[in-house]
Design a protein around this motif. Structure first.
Motif, PDB file in Angstrom:
ATOM      1  N   ILE A 174       0.859  -1.177   0.000  1.00 30.72           N
ATOM      2  CA  ILE A 174       0.000   0.000   0.000  1.00 30.72           C
ATOM      3  C   ILE A 174       0.897   1.229   0.000  1.00 30.72           C
ATOM      4  N   GLN A 175       0.694   2.097  -0.971  1.00 32.65           N
ATOM      5  CA  GLN A 175       1.474   3.323  -1.047  1.00 32.65           C
ATOM      6  C   GLN A 175       0.534   4.525  -0.989  1.00 32.65           C
ATOM      7  N   ARG A 176       0.806   5.424  -0.048  1.00 29.85           N
ATOM      8  CA  ARG A 176       0.054   6.670   0.022  1.00 29.85           C
ATOM      9  C   ARG A 176       0.580   7.574  -1.091  1.00 29.85           C
ATOM     10  N   VAL A 177      -0.328   8.048  -1.929  1.00 26.11           N
ATOM     11  CA  VAL A 177       0.086   8.806  -3.107  1.00 26.11           C
ATOM     12  C   VAL A 177      -0.613  10.162  -3.170  1.00 26.11           C
ATOM     13  N   SER A 178       0.077  11.122  -3.771  1.00 22.64           N
ATOM     14  CA  SER A 178      -0.571  12.387  -4.100  1.00 22.64           C
ATOM     15  C   SER A 178      -1.082  12.342  -5.532  1.00 22.64           C
ATOM     16  N   LYS A 179      -0.590  11.355  -6.311  1.00 19.40           N
ATOM     17  CA  LYS A 179      -1.162  11.035  -7.614  1.00 19.40           C
ATOM     18  C   LYS A 179      -0.637   9.682  -8.060  1.00 19.40           C
ATOM     19  N   ALA A 180      -1.460   8.986  -8.833  1.00 20.05           N
ATOM     20  CA  ALA A 180      -1.072   7.688  -9.375  1.00 20.05           C
ATOM     21  C   ALA A 180      -1.908   7.410 -10.620  1.00 20.05           C
ATOM     22  N   SER A 181      -1.333   6.629 -11.529  1.00 15.96           N
ATOM     23  CA  SER A 181      -2.066   6.252 -12.732  1.00 15.96           C
ATOM     24  C   SER A 181      -1.559   4.916 -13.245  1.00 15.96           C
ATOM     25  N   VAL A 182      -2.402   4.276 -14.062  1.00 16.03           N
ATOM     26  CA  VAL A 182      -2.058   3.023 -14.718  1.00 16.03           C
ATOM     27  C   VAL A 182      -2.321   3.204 -16.205  1.00 16.03           C
ATOM     28  N   ASN A 188      -5.144  12.243  -4.529  1.00 11.78           N
ATOM     29  CA  ASN A 188      -4.792  11.767  -3.192  1.00 11.78           C
ATOM     30  C   ASN A 188      -5.483  10.453  -2.852  1.00 11.78           C
ATOM     31  N   GLY A 189      -4.694   9.500  -2.379  1.00 13.65           N
ATOM     32  CA  GLY A 189      -5.272   8.215  -2.002  1.00 13.65           C
ATOM     33  C   GLY A 189      -4.223   7.143  -1.867  1.00 13.65           C
ATOM     34  N   LEU A 190      -4.620   5.922  -2.261  1.00 10.61           N
ATOM     35  CA  LEU A 190      -3.738   4.766  -2.138  1.00 10.61           C
ATOM     36  C   LEU A 190      -3.588   4.035  -3.462  1.00 10.61           C
ATOM     37  N   LEU A 191      -2.362   3.625  -3.735  1.00 13.54           N
ATOM     38  CA  LEU A 191      -2.092   2.653  -4.788  1.00 13.54           C
ATOM     39  C   LEU A 191      -1.903   1.329  -4.062  1.00 13.54           C
ATOM     40  N   ILE A 192      -2.737   0.338  -4.406  1.00 14.51           N
ATOM     41  CA  ILE A 192      -2.733  -0.951  -3.718  1.00 14.51           C
ATOM     42  C   ILE A 192      -2.328  -2.028  -4.709  1.00 14.51           C
ATOM     43  N   LEU A 193      -1.161  -2.638  -4.476  1.00 15.04           N
ATOM     44  CA  LEU A 193      -0.693  -3.751  -5.296  1.00 15.04           C
ATOM     45  C   LEU A 193      -1.038  -5.040  -4.559  1.00 15.04           C
ATOM     46  N   ILE A 194      -1.659  -5.992  -5.265  1.00 17.70           N
ATOM     47  CA  ILE A 194      -2.160  -7.221  -4.641  1.00 17.70           C
ATOM     48  C   ILE A 194      -1.509  -8.453  -5.267  1.00 17.70           C
ATOM     49  N   GLY A 195      -0.995  -9.328  -4.417  1.00 17.05           N
ATOM     50  CA  GLY A 195      -0.457 -10.622  -4.846  1.00 17.05           C
ATOM     51  C   GLY A 195      -1.276 -11.735  -4.213  1.00 17.05           C
ATOM     52  N   ASN A 234     -11.729  10.444   2.637  1.00 16.66           N
ATOM     53  CA  ASN A 234     -12.449  10.392   1.366  1.00 16.66           C
ATOM     54  C   ASN A 234     -11.494  10.302   0.177  1.00 16.66           C
ATOM     55  N   GLY A 235     -10.361   9.613   0.380  1.00 17.80           N
ATOM     56  CA  GLY A 235      -9.372   9.444  -0.681  1.00 17.80           C
ATOM     57  C   GLY A 235      -9.818   8.432  -1.711  1.00 17.80           C
ATOM     58  N   ASP A 236      -9.078   8.383  -2.804  1.00 24.88           N
ATOM     59  CA  ASP A 236      -9.348   7.435  -3.877  1.00 24.88           C
ATOM     60  C   ASP A 236      -8.357   6.281  -3.808  1.00 24.88           C
ATOM     61  N   ALA A 237      -8.602   5.257  -4.625  1.00 26.31           N
ATOM     62  CA  ALA A 237      -7.718   4.094  -4.635  1.00 26.31           C
ATOM     63  C   ALA A 237      -7.625   3.506  -6.032  1.00 26.31           C
ATOM     64  N   GLU A 281     -14.525  -1.546  -2.584  1.00 24.86           N
ATOM     65  CA  GLU A 281     -15.577  -0.586  -2.935  1.00 24.86           C
ATOM     66  C   GLU A 281     -16.678  -0.570  -1.884  1.00 24.86           C
ATOM     67  N   LYS A 282     -17.045  -1.740  -1.398  1.00 21.82           N
ATOM     68  CA  LYS A 282     -18.075  -1.840  -0.363  1.00 21.82           C
ATOM     69  C   LYS A 282     -17.613  -1.180   0.929  1.00 21.82           C
ATOM     70  N   ASP A 283     -16.366  -1.475   1.351  1.00 18.59           N
ATOM     71  CA  ASP A 283     -15.852  -0.928   2.606  1.00 18.59           C
ATOM     72  C   ASP A 283     -15.578   0.566   2.510  1.00 18.59           C
ATOM     73  N   LEU A 284     -15.191   1.035   1.338  1.00 14.45           N
ATOM     74  CA  LEU A 284     -14.881   2.449   1.134  1.00 14.45           C
ATOM     75  C   LEU A 284     -16.128   3.268   0.827  1.00 14.45           C
ATOM     76  N   GLY A 285     -17.141   2.588   0.304  1.00 13.23           N
ATOM     77  CA  GLY A 285     -18.390   3.274  -0.002  1.00 13.23           C
ATOM     78  C   GLY A 285     -18.372   4.035  -1.306  1.00 13.23           C
ATOM     79  N   LYS A 286     -17.454   3.668  -2.184  1.00 11.71           N
ATOM     80  CA  LYS A 286     -17.413   4.304  -3.496  1.00 11.71           C
ATOM     81  C   LYS A 286     -16.607   3.458  -4.474  1.00 11.71           C
ATOM     82  N   LYS A 287     -16.771   3.770  -5.742  1.00 10.33           N
ATOM     83  CA  LYS A 287     -16.077   3.080  -6.822  1.00 10.33           C
ATOM     84  C   LYS A 287     -14.582   3.377  -6.744  1.00 10.33           C
TER      85      LYS A 287
END
Length: 150
Positions: A5-13, A25-32, A70-73, A114-120
């Motif tokens: 989990i990385q706290r970011v001020s911006k991220a993109s794929v 602002n939010g999190l970049l989450i890499l999952i293995g 209210n950050g994004d992910a 999405e369910k736990d955060l309450g948004k897409k």
């Protein structure tokens, strides 16, 4: 299930020169994912991530969660998180779940966040060659393994 989990001020794929995810602002989450992962791992990990107090409060202390701020992910599947480097110099990915197991778990993880955060939230594309850009804020990087929750 491992997450970086990385706290970011911006991220993109970006995939094939097309930007498929873009946040401020939010999190970049890499999952293995491994074969042994279950819905229990997904539920526990999602709740842990969205409630992790790693954002600054009004006193500039890390005391606020993604949910509170209210950050994004962005969630990106990354089988290389399950690499074993015990022998030699070439990592082994034998622990990483095969697509027929990993894809449903990855999709369930996205749904749970999405369910736990309450948004897409935004995502990468499972199995694609992706270019991930980020500006790590802090830097803050946390590694969580659902197999080490006790």
């Amino acid at each position: 299930m491992k997450a970086v989990i990385q706290r970011v001020s911006k991220a993109s794929v970006t995939i094939d020169k097309n930007k498929v995810a873009d946040i401020k602002n939010g999190l970049l989450i890499l999952i293995g994912i491994v074969d042994e992962d279950t819905q229990e791992d997904i539920t526990w990990l999602s709740k842990k991530i969205v409630n992790l107090r790693i954002f600054n409060d009004e006193n500039n202390v890390m005391n606020t969660s993604l949910l509170d701020s209210n950050g994004d992910a962005i969630v990106v599947s990354q089988f290389t998180l399950q690499a074993s480097t015990k022998k030699g110099n070439r990592p082994s990915y034998i622990k990483a779940a095969k697509p027929e197991v990993a894809i449903p778990l990855y999709e369930n993880f996205i749904f749970q966040v999405e369910k736990d955060l309450g948004k897409k939230i935004q995502t990468g594309q499972f199995g694609a060659d992706m270019q991930v850009e980020l500006l790590n804020d802090g830097p803050v990087t946390i590694i969580i393994d659902s197999k080490n929750k006790n």
